[in-house]
Write a protein that holds these residues in place. Structure first.
Motif, PDB file in Angstrom:
ATOM      1  N   TRP A  59       1.011  -1.124  -0.111  1.00  0.00           N
ATOM      2  CA  TRP A  59      -0.165   0.114  -0.087  1.00  0.00           C
ATOM      3  C   TRP A  59       0.744   1.246  -0.024  1.00  0.00           C
ATOM      4  O   TRP A  59       0.327   2.216   0.293  1.00  0.00           O
ATOM      5  CB  TRP A  59      -0.973   0.074   1.068  1.00  0.00           C
ATOM      6  N   ASP A 117       7.872   5.930  10.064  1.00  0.00           N
ATOM      7  CA  ASP A 117       6.871   4.953   9.410  1.00  0.00           C
ATOM      8  C   ASP A 117       5.385   5.053   9.879  1.00  0.00           C
ATOM      9  O   ASP A 117       5.425   6.323  10.734  1.00  0.00           O
ATOM     10  CB  ASP A 117       7.330   3.656   9.427  1.00  0.00           C
ATOM     11  N   GLY A 118       4.721   4.453   9.492  1.00  0.00           N
ATOM     12  CA  GLY A 118       3.290   4.378  10.155  1.00  0.00           C
ATOM     13  C   GLY A 118       3.212   4.210  11.528  1.00  0.00           C
ATOM     14  O   GLY A 118       2.444   4.991  12.304  1.00  0.00           O
ATOM     15  N   SER A 119       3.825   3.123  11.955  1.00  0.00           N
ATOM     16  CA  SER A 119       3.768   2.961  13.367  1.00  0.00           C
ATOM     17  C   SER A 119       4.130   4.231  14.249  1.00  0.00           C
ATOM     18  O   SER A 119       3.581   4.534  15.361  1.00  0.00           O
ATOM     19  CB  SER A 119       4.514   1.580  13.715  1.00  0.00           C
ATOM     20  N   TYR A 151      -6.325  -1.647  12.953  1.00  0.00           N
ATOM     21  CA  TYR A 151      -4.647  -2.022  12.812  1.00  0.00           C
ATOM     22  C   TYR A 151      -4.034  -0.532  12.748  1.00  0.00           C
ATOM     23  O   TYR A 151      -4.406  -0.003  12.079  1.00  0.00           O
ATOM     24  CB  TYR A 151      -4.344  -2.756  11.768  1.00  0.00           C
ATOM     25  N   HIS A 152      -3.061  -0.203  13.720  1.00  0.00           N
ATOM     26  CA  HIS A 152      -2.350   0.809  13.623  1.00  0.00           C
ATOM     27  C   HIS A 152      -0.886   0.555  13.450  1.00  0.00           C
ATOM     28  O   HIS A 152      -0.110   1.886  13.662  1.00  0.00           O
ATOM     29  CB  HIS A 152      -2.725   1.671  14.645  1.00  0.00           C
ATOM     30  N   ASP A 257      -5.972   7.881  11.621  1.00  0.00           N
ATOM     31  CA  ASP A 257      -4.945   7.316  11.069  1.00  0.00           C
ATOM     32  C   ASP A 257      -4.931   7.213   9.663  1.00  0.00           C
ATOM     33  O   ASP A 257      -5.599   6.311   9.339  1.00  0.00           O
ATOM     34  CB  ASP A 257      -4.550   5.958  11.731  1.00  0.00           C
ATOM     35  N   VAL A 259      -2.582   6.584   7.511  1.00  0.00           N
ATOM     36  CA  VAL A 259      -1.362   5.961   6.561  1.00  0.00           C
ATOM     37  C   VAL A 259      -1.636   4.958   5.653  1.00  0.00           C
ATOM     38  O   VAL A 259      -0.912   5.219   4.785  1.00  0.00           O
ATOM     39  CB  VAL A 259      -0.845   4.883   8.049  1.00  0.00           C
ATOM     40  N   LYS A 286       3.235   5.567   4.377  1.00  0.00           N
ATOM     41  CA  LYS A 286       3.144   4.868   3.320  1.00  0.00           C
ATOM     42  C   LYS A 286       3.346   5.901   1.996  1.00  0.00           C
ATOM     43  O   LYS A 286       4.199   6.105   1.375  1.00  0.00           O
ATOM     44  CB  LYS A 286       1.765   4.306   3.277  1.00  0.00           C
TER      45      LYS A 286
HETATM   46  C1  LIG Z   1      -3.943   2.493   9.056  1.00  0.00           C
HETATM   47  C2  LIG Z   1      -2.382   1.703   9.371  1.00  0.00           C
HETATM   48  N1  LIG Z   1      -1.810   2.597  10.411  1.00  0.00           N
HETATM   49  C3  LIG Z   1      -0.593   2.280  10.715  1.00  0.00           C
HETATM   50  C4  LIG Z   1       0.237   1.191   9.987  1.00  0.00           C
HETATM   51  C5  LIG Z   1       1.635   0.859  10.379  1.00  0.00           C
HETATM   52  O1  LIG Z   1       2.448   1.371   9.457  1.00  0.00           O
HETATM   53  P1  LIG Z   1       4.050   0.917   9.424  1.00  0.00           P
HETATM   54  O2  LIG Z   1       3.891  -0.418   8.700  1.00  0.00           O
HETATM   55  O3  LIG Z   1       4.711   1.790   8.256  1.00  0.00           O
HETATM   56  O4  LIG Z   1       4.629   0.893  10.615  1.00  0.00           O
HETATM   57  C6  LIG Z   1      -0.298   0.613   8.934  1.00  0.00           C
HETATM   58  C7  LIG Z   1       0.411  -0.405   8.064  1.00  0.00           C
HETATM   59  O5  LIG Z   1      -0.363  -1.203   7.319  1.00  0.00           O
HETATM   60  C8  LIG Z   1      -1.537   1.027   8.713  1.00  0.00           C
HETATM   61  O6  LIG Z   1      -2.345   0.367   7.690  1.00  0.00           O
END
Ligand SMILES: Cc1ncc(COP(=O)(O)O)c(C=O)c1O
Length: 450
Positions: A59, A117-119, A151-152, A257, A259, A286
């Protein structure tokens, strides 16, 4: 199945042993496929095959792999300034990316904190929300609320607000307690309604929770309109609108979120736009760099930001990462946003959605299909199988079937979804849909009545 390079099959097998791949069970899953290069929507393997990347490589990719404009921007930036500490220093790429993000974001989200990153974008948002109340002198507002199926990310804070699942079970003691409320999962409605006649009753548990406990609650975190890893669950816009209203009414911060949903995935630049909702904090990653480099950003309102400023150093946001605002990532982000201005990106996005909707009609009513969900460039088919969920035994079978057909699709258990780079052509996307339709024969023997 072997995916080894034909010239040196054992070498790859041996060399890859040292590498630990994410979400991979080495005892069961095949050896990873070596990718040499990529272009547009295609990945080229070491043994001369090509795969259509129908999930934008988890993604992230927006404008196609190896897009020359983004590649050139990164190369030029690397020759000038590859990185500098972001505490006490700034640089043009960060300033320019911030300015460009502000042009496409709601004006209320005036402050930007970069991370990796997303996390980390999520961790930053959670910490900002908690410290906001602390700085305001209301430390009792320290509880968080999240949705079922959320999921975050995989860091500890992100896992805590993520749904209970086998993914997080070994870390249960580390996860901080979170109040969890139903998500608007219409196909499996948590309150037994049907979308045609419901009045978004699924938001009522949240309303009751906020009424009773708002004095203790700092923030609610949502994936706006589209819950990704939890099963590509599409919410009605009214759900997000009601959530926003409740948060405002009870003085609880709303964290969006984005992401996954950011940068056009749902048909608008950001999913919140579709519902005309402005959150208090927003997480991006992302697509932020067009899928070229890891980078995260957390945005917040002026009202939040100002509580962190003052003569008292204790108000400071004591958070940072070595690569905060990395200039190469910023350069990629600027180039990606530039492409939104110079190429017909939203026309491509609309074209993808149109094809999804046409092809969905052909799948409707198929006995193996439980539900079809579309939002912008995402189409998901929830298969009606006897073992739904991430560990559905069909998942590996389907994955290999798609790879054999030359398409990278990574079903989330019994949910097969398409989320392609925006440059995928009509023919390519139709081929992906053809392959998914073809795969239903594999599913049929395991299909349930729904
Ligand atoms: C909505 C959402 N938030 C956070 C994340 C975490 O991102 P990352 O994998 O870059 O840490 C994701 C990953 O798929 C996600 O879909």
């Amino acid at each position: 199945m072997s995916n080894n390079s034909s010239s040196a099959p054992d070498t790859l097998a041996e060399r890859t042993l040292a590498l630990w791949h994410p979400f991979t069970q080495e005892a069961l899953d095949p050896q990873p496929i070596l990718i040499d290069r990529a272009q547009g929507a295609w990945l080229y393997t070491g043994d001369g095959r090509k795969l259509l990347d129908a999930i934008s490589s988890w993604w992230v990719n927006l404008h196609g792999h190896a897009h020359p404009v983004i590649a050139a921007a990164i190369a030029a930036q690397a020759r000038k300034l590859e990185h500098v500490i972001f505490a006490g220093f700034t640089h043009e790429p960060a300033l320019e990316l911030a300015a460009r993000l502000r042009r496409v974001l709601p004006p209320e989200l005036a402050h930007i904190f970069f991370s990796d990153d997303g996390s980390t974008a999520v961790e930053v948002a959670l910490k900002m929300a908690l410290q906001y109340w602390h700085n305001l002198g209301r430390p009792e507002k320290k509880r968080l609320v999240a949705l079922e199926h959320a999921y975050h990310g995989d860091t500890v804070g992100a896992m805590s607000v993520g749904a209970d699942s086998a993914f997080v079970a070994p870390f249960q003691d580390l996860r901080f307690p979170v109040w969890r409320v139903p998500s608007a999962y219409c196909f499996r409605c948590p309150v037994g309604k049907t979308r045609a006649t419901c009045d978004i009753e699924c938001v009522e548990p949240l309303a009751r929770l906020l009424e009773e406990h708002h004095r203790e609650i700092a923030a609610l975190i949502v994936e706006p309109l589209l819950q990704g890893a939890g099963g590509m669950i599409v919410h009605p816009v009214e759900f997000l609108q009601r959530v926003r209203r409740l948060c405002s009414e009870y003085d609880v911060l709303l964290i969006a979120d984005e992401v996954l949903t950011g940068f056009g995935r749902t048909g608008r630049m950001f999913a919140c736009e579709l519902a005309a909702v402005v959150p208090d904090l927003m997480c991006l990653s992302k697509g932020l760099t067009g899928g070229f480099l890891p980078m995260g950003a957390t945005l917040c309102t002026g009202a939040i930001h100002e509580t962190f400023c003052g003569a008292d150093r204790g108000r400071t946001f004591f958070h940072g990462h070595s690569y905060t605002a990395n200039p190469l990532g910023c350069a990629a982000g600027i180039a990606s946003l530039e492409i939104f201005d110079t190429e017909p990106v939203f026309a491509r996005i609309a074209g993808i959605e149109k094809i999804h909707r046409e092809r969905a009609k052909a799948l409707e009513g198929h006995p193996a299909v439980g539900d079809i969900r579309i939002i912008g460039t995402m189409m998901a088919v929830e298969l009606a199988v006897d073992d739904p969920g991430y560990f559905s035994h069909l998942r590996p079978l389907l994955y290999h079937f798609y790879i054999e057909k030359g398409v990278l699709l990574r079903p989330l258990g019994n949910v097969v979804y398409v989320l392609p780079p925006y440059v995928i052509s009509e023919d390519e996307l139709n081929y992906v849909h053809y392959v998914i339709a073809d795969s239903l024969n594999l599913v049929l023997p395991h299909a349930t009545a729904g």
